[in-house]
Motif scaffolding. Structure first.
Motif, PDB file in Angstrom:
ATOM      1  N   GLY A  76       0.843  -0.979   0.159  1.00 10.67           N
ATOM      2  CA  GLY A  76       0.011  -0.008   0.069  1.00 10.67           C
ATOM      3  C   GLY A  76       0.905   1.288  -0.126  1.00 10.67           C
ATOM      4  N   CYS A  77       0.364   2.388  -0.234  1.00  9.66           N
ATOM      5  CA  CYS A  77       1.227   3.571  -0.483  1.00  9.66           C
ATOM      6  C   CYS A  77       0.332   4.873  -0.064  1.00  9.66           C
ATOM      7  CB  CYS A  77       1.550   3.751  -2.041  1.00  9.66           C
ATOM      8  SG  CYS A  77       2.661   5.366  -2.251  1.00  9.66           S
ATOM      9  N   ALA A  78       0.838   5.571   0.860  1.00 10.90           N
ATOM     10  CA  ALA A  78       0.099   6.585   1.469  1.00 10.90           C
ATOM     11  C   ALA A  78       0.011   7.729   0.172  1.00 10.90           C
ATOM     12  CB  ALA A  78       1.273   7.021   2.680  1.00 10.90           C
ATOM     13  N   ASN A  79       0.766   7.703  -0.682  1.00  9.58           N
ATOM     14  CA  ASN A  79       0.411   8.998  -1.764  1.00  9.58           C
ATOM     15  C   ASN A  79      -0.903   8.928  -2.360  1.00  9.58           C
ATOM     16  OD1 ASN A  79       2.893   9.691  -1.080  1.00  9.58           O
ATOM     17  ND2 ASN A  79       3.975   9.125  -2.908  1.00  9.58           N
ATOM     18  N   LEU A  80      -1.428   7.674  -2.309  1.00  8.03           N
ATOM     19  CA  LEU A  80      -2.859   7.431  -2.950  1.00  8.03           C
ATOM     20  C   LEU A  80      -3.001   8.359  -4.298  1.00  8.03           C
ATOM     21  CD1 LEU A  80      -4.951   7.980   0.368  1.00  8.03           C
ATOM     22  CD2 LEU A  80      -4.467   5.931  -1.080  1.00  8.03           C
ATOM     23  N   CYS A  81      -2.223   8.102  -5.299  1.00 10.39           N
ATOM     24  CA  CYS A  81      -2.605   8.723  -6.413  1.00 10.39           C
ATOM     25  C   CYS A  81      -3.790   8.167  -7.058  1.00 10.39           C
ATOM     26  CB  CYS A  81      -1.344   8.621  -7.603  1.00 10.39           C
ATOM     27  SG  CYS A  81       0.298   9.087  -6.926  1.00 10.39           S
ATOM     28  N   VAL A  82      -4.510   8.971  -7.833  1.00  9.24           N
ATOM     29  CA  VAL A  82      -5.769   8.520  -8.179  1.00  9.24           C
ATOM     30  C   VAL A  82      -5.876   7.326  -9.566  1.00  9.24           C
ATOM     31  CG1 VAL A  82      -7.976   9.189  -9.508  1.00  9.24           C
ATOM     32  CG2 VAL A  82      -6.998  10.594  -7.913  1.00  9.24           C
ATOM     33  N   TYR A  83      -4.412   7.762  -9.888  1.00  8.54           N
ATOM     34  CA  TYR A  83      -4.129   6.726 -11.266  1.00  8.54           C
ATOM     35  C   TYR A  83      -3.360   5.604 -10.997  1.00  8.54           C
ATOM     36  CZ  TYR A  83      -0.105   9.665 -11.080  1.00  8.54           C
ATOM     37  OH  TYR A  83       0.919  10.246 -10.485  1.00  8.54           O
ATOM     38  N   CYS A  84      -3.382   5.298  -9.464  1.00  9.74           N
ATOM     39  CA  CYS A  84      -2.293   4.070  -9.149  1.00  9.74           C
ATOM     40  C   CYS A  84      -2.876   2.779  -9.651  1.00  9.74           C
ATOM     41  CB  CYS A  84      -2.162   4.330  -7.909  1.00  9.74           C
ATOM     42  SG  CYS A  84      -0.958   3.097  -7.030  1.00  9.74           S
ATOM     43  N   TYR A  85      -2.218   2.068 -10.279  1.00  8.73           N
ATOM     44  CA  TYR A  85      -2.778   0.709 -10.652  1.00  8.73           C
ATOM     45  C   TYR A  85      -2.359  -0.258  -9.380  1.00  8.73           C
ATOM     46  CZ  TYR A  85      -1.421   2.813 -15.110  1.00  8.73           C
ATOM     47  OH  TYR A  85      -1.381   3.606 -16.061  1.00  8.73           O
TER      48      TYR A  85
ATOM     49  N   THR B 192       8.178  -0.622  -6.929  1.00  7.52           N
ATOM     50  CA  THR B 192       7.709  -1.086  -7.847  1.00  7.52           C
ATOM     51  C   THR B 192       5.780  -1.086  -7.573  1.00  7.52           C
ATOM     52  OG1 THR B 192       8.097  -3.330  -7.117  1.00  7.52           O
ATOM     53  CG2 THR B 192       9.299  -2.598  -8.875  1.00  7.52           C
ATOM     54  N   ALA B 193       5.545  -1.084  -6.237  1.00 12.30           N
ATOM     55  CA  ALA B 193       4.179  -1.013  -6.124  1.00 12.30           C
ATOM     56  C   ALA B 193       3.748  -0.163  -4.907  1.00 12.30           C
ATOM     57  CB  ALA B 193       3.696  -2.606  -5.808  1.00 12.30           C
ATOM     58  N   SER B 194       4.715   0.562  -4.595  1.00 12.98           N
ATOM     59  CA  SER B 194       4.732   1.628  -3.527  1.00 12.98           C
ATOM     60  C   SER B 194       5.680   2.648  -3.734  1.00 12.98           C
ATOM     61  CB  SER B 194       4.570   0.939  -2.226  1.00 12.98           C
ATOM     62  OG  SER B 194       5.763   0.300  -1.853  1.00 12.98           O
ATOM     63  N   ASP B 195       5.704   3.569  -2.916  1.00  8.45           N
ATOM     64  CA  ASP B 195       6.781   4.879  -2.929  1.00  8.45           C
ATOM     65  C   ASP B 195       7.557   4.781  -1.710  1.00  8.45           C
ATOM     66  OD1 ASP B 195       8.321   7.236  -3.215  1.00  8.45           O
ATOM     67  OD2 ASP B 195       6.741   7.822  -4.516  1.00  8.45           O
ATOM     68  N   ALA B 196       8.940   4.496  -2.080  1.00 10.43           N
ATOM     69  CA  ALA B 196      10.136   4.389  -1.055  1.00 10.43           C
ATOM     70  C   ALA B 196      10.263   5.744  -0.168  1.00 10.43           C
ATOM     71  CB  ALA B 196      11.322   4.000  -1.500  1.00 10.43           C
TER      72      ALA B 196
ATOM     73  N   THR C 222      10.275   7.925  -7.699  1.00  8.63           N
ATOM     74  CA  THR C 222       9.355   8.409  -6.544  1.00  8.63           C
ATOM     75  C   THR C 222       8.764   9.817  -6.839  1.00  8.63           C
ATOM     76  OG1 THR C 222       9.737   9.253  -4.204  1.00  8.63           O
ATOM     77  CG2 THR C 222      11.529   9.662  -5.561  1.00  8.63           C
ATOM     78  N   LYS C 223       7.661  10.101  -6.207  1.00 12.90           N
ATOM     79  CA  LYS C 223       7.037  11.052  -6.213  1.00 12.90           C
ATOM     80  C   LYS C 223       7.267  11.968  -4.812  1.00 12.90           C
ATOM     81  CE  LYS C 223       3.500   9.788  -9.698  1.00 12.90           C
ATOM     82  NZ  LYS C 223       3.551   8.385  -9.533  1.00 12.90           N
ATOM     83  N   GLY C 224       8.027  11.248  -4.098  1.00 14.24           N
ATOM     84  CA  GLY C 224       8.148  11.960  -2.610  1.00 14.24           C
ATOM     85  C   GLY C 224       9.360  13.004  -2.541  1.00 14.24           C
TER      86      GLY C 224
HETATM   87  S1  SF4 Z   1       2.773   3.659  -5.752  1.00 10.03           S
HETATM   88 FE1  SF4 Z   1       3.255   5.224  -7.039  1.00 10.03          FE
HETATM   89  S2  SF4 Z   1       1.357   5.612  -8.418  1.00 10.03           S
HETATM   90 FE2  SF4 Z   1       0.821   4.478  -6.599  1.00 10.03          FE
HETATM   91  S3  SF4 Z   1      -0.106   5.733  -5.006  1.00 10.03           S
HETATM   92 FE3  SF4 Z   1       2.322   5.384  -4.452  1.00 10.03          FE
HETATM   93  S4  SF4 Z   1       3.330   7.142  -5.654  1.00 10.03           S
HETATM   94 FE4  SF4 Z   1       1.213   6.821  -6.425  1.00 10.03          FE
END
Ligand code: SF4
Length: 316
Positions: A36-45, A86-90, A119-121
């Motif tokens: 899971g990832c706290a960034n919660l991007c709307v387009y996250c697969y 690959t499935a969450s942001d470090a 990353t987007k962090g």
């Molecule tokens: S894994 Fe990447 S795309 Fe998905 S919510 Fe986190 S930062 Fe956004």
């Protein structure tokens, strides 16, 4: 907006170094610090994966650094590179996650293993100092699709701001790290305008970025739900209209994916390439997400020679 976050500690029962799902990362094990990832991007697969926790829940794997040491000690040969995120942001903005990421990256780098991440962090200064000391073994990719704050608030509500990411790219480049920018997903109607592309390329030039890879949004069933639940309904409808006549097909690991019509993608990629090239930036297309276009490997952190030697050496 207040970020919904419930951090749960979890012990990972399986190996932490995994073979990656993406063709372009083949040969290098992947690691995720969280499920899971706290960034919660709307387009996250990844939010739609079978094992993904509910929205707002992030599972932090406990004892990762000790487990990594054990796994590395048992290997006959060490991997040349390990790929993060690959499935969450470090670099999720949560202290405990950042501390775990730092410990794990430090172990790898001090053993001479290269580290690649997307990353987007925000990347804190202690990481930049660590990376400066090991700059030849870092391949950084920063995800930025647009510099527009309104876009970021809607689509990437809990990632760092696009300008912060641009500064992170600059800090990495100044520290001698090979840093490229991944422009993915370009969202039709929202981030593909000439103005938006021009502004972004200008920012990348300022940061000293020399390489970008681009891909349009690919649509999957889970994304339909996320778009309708988290975007204004009229905007969600407008975006999804572009995909309505497109067939479902296999793309990467998903059997149900729709691509944006090819003509639209080609014109978007040309617009990026023309502007990027005019600023001395090399542009490529993400081959994994555009299987109907001539293959381009957009992975900027490895050359073919490395890939070959690594696949031969890999124990996977
Ligand atoms: S894994 Fe990447 S795309 Fe998905 S919510 Fe986190 S930062 Fe956004």
């Amino acid at each position: 907006m207040i970020r919904p976050l419930k951090l749960i500690k979890e012990t990972r029962k399986t190996a932490i170094l995994k073979p990656p799902a993406f063709d372009c990362l083949k040969g290098a094990p992947a690691i995720n610090i969280t499920k899971g990832c706290a960034n919660l991007c709307v387009y996250c697969y990844a939010r739609g994966f079978r094992y993904a926790p509910p929205k707002g829940e992030v599972h932090l794997y406990e004892g990762l650094s000790e487990k990594l040491e054990q796994e590395l000690t048992k290997r006959r040969r060490l991997p040349l590179w390990v790929s993060f995120s690959t499935a969450s942001d470090a670099f999720q903005a949560v202290d405990e996650i950042l501390e775990a990421t730092y410990r794990v990256m430090k172990i790898l780098l001090e053993r001479g293993i290269g580290v690649s991440f997307l990353t987007k962090g925000f990347i804190p200064s202690e990481f930049i100092e660590l990376f400066r000391r090991h700059h030849k073994r870092i391949k950084a990719r920063i995800g930025i699709v647009s510099l527009c704050d309104d876009y970021a608030k809607l689509f990437e509500p809990f990632s760092s701001s696009p300008l912060t990411r641009l500064s992170c790219a600059k800090n990495l480049i100044d520290a001698g790290v090979d840093t490229s920018v991944r422009i993915d997903p370009v969202v039709p109607k929202v981030t593909g305008s000439e103005e938006s592309i021009g502004e972004l390329i200008k920012g990348l030039k300022w940061a000293g970025v020399k390489k970008i890879s681009v891909s349009s949004l690919v649509m999957r069933p889970a994304l339909l739900n996320q778009f309708f639940a988290e975007l204004p309904p009229s905007l969600a409808k407008d975006i999804l209209r572009y995909y309505s006549g497109q067939p479902w097909q296999v793309v990467i690991t998903s059997a149900k994916t729709k691509l944006l019509p090819m003509a639209m993608r080609i014109s978007c990629y040309r617009a990026f390439a023309d502007l990027a090239n005019s600023c001395g930036i090399e542009s490529s297309i993400c081959g994994c997400k555009n299987p109907d276009l001539p293959w381009q490997c957009c992975n900027p952190w490895i050359d073919a020679k490395d890939l070959l030697s690594r696949s031969q050496m890999s124990l996977f």
